[in-house]
Design a protein around this motif. Structure first.
Motif, mmCIF file in Angstrom:
data_model
loop_
_atom_site.group_PDB
_atom_site.id
_atom_site.type_symbol
_atom_site.label_atom_id
_atom_site.label_comp_id
_atom_site.label_asym_id
_atom_site.label_seq_id
_atom_site.Cartn_x
_atom_site.Cartn_y
_atom_site.Cartn_z
ATOM 1 N N CYS A 1 0.856 -1.186 0.000
ATOM 2 C CA CYS A 1 0.000 0.000 0.000
ATOM 3 C C CYS A 1 0.897 1.243 0.000
ATOM 4 N N PRO A 2 1.404 1.633 -1.168
ATOM 5 C CA PRO A 2 2.373 2.736 -1.220
ATOM 6 C C PRO A 2 1.712 4.105 -1.133
ATOM 7 N N LEU A 3 1.493 4.569 0.076
ATOM 8 C CA LEU A 3 0.876 5.875 0.294
ATOM 9 C C LEU A 3 1.920 6.865 0.776
ATOM 10 N N THR A 4 1.870 8.083 0.263
ATOM 11 C CA THR A 4 2.774 9.134 0.721
ATOM 12 C C THR A 4 2.269 9.713 2.036
ATOM 13 N N HIS A 5 3.143 10.456 2.712
ATOM 14 C CA HIS A 5 2.725 11.111 3.949
ATOM 15 C C HIS A 5 1.575 12.080 3.682
ATOM 16 N N GLU A 6 1.600 12.735 2.521
ATOM 17 C CA GLU A 6 0.541 13.685 2.182
ATOM 18 C C GLU A 6 -0.781 12.963 1.974
ATOM 19 N N GLN A 7 -0.742 11.810 1.333
ATOM 20 C CA GLN A 7 -1.973 11.032 1.146
ATOM 21 C C GLN A 7 -2.522 10.536 2.480
ATOM 22 N N ILE A 8 -1.625 10.075 3.335
ATOM 23 C CA ILE A 8 -2.064 9.583 4.650
ATOM 24 C C ILE A 8 -2.732 10.704 5.432
ATOM 25 N N ALA A 9 -2.113 11.892 5.397
ATOM 26 C CA ALA A 9 -2.699 13.034 6.106
ATOM 27 C C ALA A 9 -4.065 13.386 5.537
ATOM 28 N N ALA A 10 -4.226 13.280 4.210
ATOM 29 C CA ALA A 10 -5.512 13.584 3.586
ATOM 30 C C ALA A 10 -6.569 12.565 3.988
ATOM 31 N N ILE A 11 -6.204 11.293 4.030
ATOM 32 C CA ILE A 11 -7.149 10.252 4.440
ATOM 33 C C ILE A 11 -7.541 10.444 5.902
ATOM 34 N N GLY A 12 -6.595 10.919 6.716
ATOM 35 C CA GLY A 12 -6.857 11.101 8.140
ATOM 36 C C GLY A 12 -7.677 12.319 8.479
ATOM 37 N N ASP A 13 -7.861 13.241 7.518
ATOM 38 C CA ASP A 13 -8.617 14.464 7.773
ATOM 39 C C ASP A 13 -10.060 14.112 8.128
ATOM 40 N N ARG A 14 -10.524 14.585 9.259
ATOM 41 C CA ARG A 14 -11.861 14.208 9.735
ATOM 42 C C ARG A 14 -12.988 14.929 8.991
ATOM 43 N N LYS A 15 -12.677 15.973 8.236
ATOM 44 C CA LYS A 15 -13.704 16.673 7.479
ATOM 45 C C LYS A 15 -13.800 16.169 6.041
#
Length: 301
Positions: free
Chosen positions: A28-42
């Motif tokens: 699952c090659p996700l970048t830190h930016e993608q992870i942060a976007a997925i984690g956004d609660r909004k």
């Protein structure tokens, strides 16, 4: 939706919530930016940590990779270990599994309930350079650190420990008497902590009973933090505020922490919950729910 979709689980341990990806067969090659976007609660799924289950190493049942909501990788997460332990034990029909993390090997154990899981979090690291601190302290039960005026500090003299992550614990009479959302970031990034730190407010309100509120590095205020609860249990015993077995009451619910005398290992027991199953679109980072999770999660008695 594109065809580049990943199945995931949304889980939580006492409200400390996770997106869980299984990368044992496909990376699952996700970048830190993608992870942060997925984690956004909004705008994303929302989580405290993203957990990636990877192929087993060195005899473990699996390797667990942990990213905080800001995309940064960390060594350990106690509540996530309980959740992943539950999944691995159910999958293999086992009552005990070994999970490798960046912080070392952690063991999960089944209990009388399929949702209640115990984890051996290993030995606490208590020396100043193991936590680590920027200055040498012979005694980490209480270090010289304060925030606010010298003659009237807001908080001072924390206990410090490392339970896979650095922790600073301030002993207070009222955990709601301080604006942790304001002072947490300042303390997390204090020069004393070269790797930043999780910041806890702890109140011993009865024999072997502690209320706890946590500002988690890279996350913020959280309903529960397992490594913080372990660090608090150890620090309370070291300061003779409690015995070696305590109940830690977090906003999300209780964790039972036992710092065993025979081997110095910390055992954490608490509830786990599967919220739902879903599919994550890697192109758009949108998701859909595909199945519900647990109906109820019984509280720890």
């Amino acid at each position: 939706m594109s065809e580049t979709r990943l199945p995931f689980l949304k889980m939580n341990g006492l409200g400390n919530d996770f997106v869980v990806l299984d990368a044992r067969e496909h990376a699952c090659p996700l970048t830190h930016e993608q992870i942060a976007a997925i984690g956004d609660r909004k705008t994303g799924i929302g989580f405290d940590q993203m957990i990636t289950i990877e192929p087993a190493k060195n005899g473990a049942n699996a390797f667990m990779r942990i990213h905080n909501r800001d995309g940064g990788e960390v060594g350990a997460c106690g509540n996530a270990t309980r959740c992943i332990g539950r999944l691995l034990m159910a999958e293999a029909g086992l009552e005990h599994v070994v999970i490798e993390t960046r912080a070392g090997f952690l063991e999960a154990f089944a209990t009388e309930s399929p949702t209640l899981v115990s984890v051996d979090m290993g030995k606490p690291r208590l020396a100043w350079d193991e936590i680590p601190l920027a200055e040498e302290f012979a005694d980490t039960r209480a270090i010289e650190l304060q925030i606010g005026p010298i003659d009237d500090p807001i908080l001072h003299t924390p206990s410090v420990a490392n339970m896979g992550n650095p922790h600073a614990i301030f002993w207070v009479d009222d955990i709601e008497g301080y604006d942790l959302e304001r002072i947490g970031p300042m303390l997390e990034n204090h020069p004393m902590f070269p790797e930043r730190a999780n910041i806890s407010l702890a109140h011993v309100f009865a024999p072997d009973e502690i209320r706890l509120k946590v500002w988690e590095r890279g996350v913020g205020l959280t309903l529960a933090c397992g490594t913080a609860a372990c660090a608090v249990g150890v620090a309370a015993a070291r300061n003779k505020l409690t015995g070696r077995k305590t109940t830690i009451h977090l906003p999300g619910g209780p964790l039972i922490i036992e710092w065993r005398a025979n081997d110095d290992h910390v055992i954490m027991t608490g509830e786990t919950t599967i919220e739902f199953e879903g599919l994550l679109d890697l192109d758009s980072l949108t998701y859909e729910k595909t199945a519900p999770g647990d109906v109820v999660a019984e509280p720890v008695s």
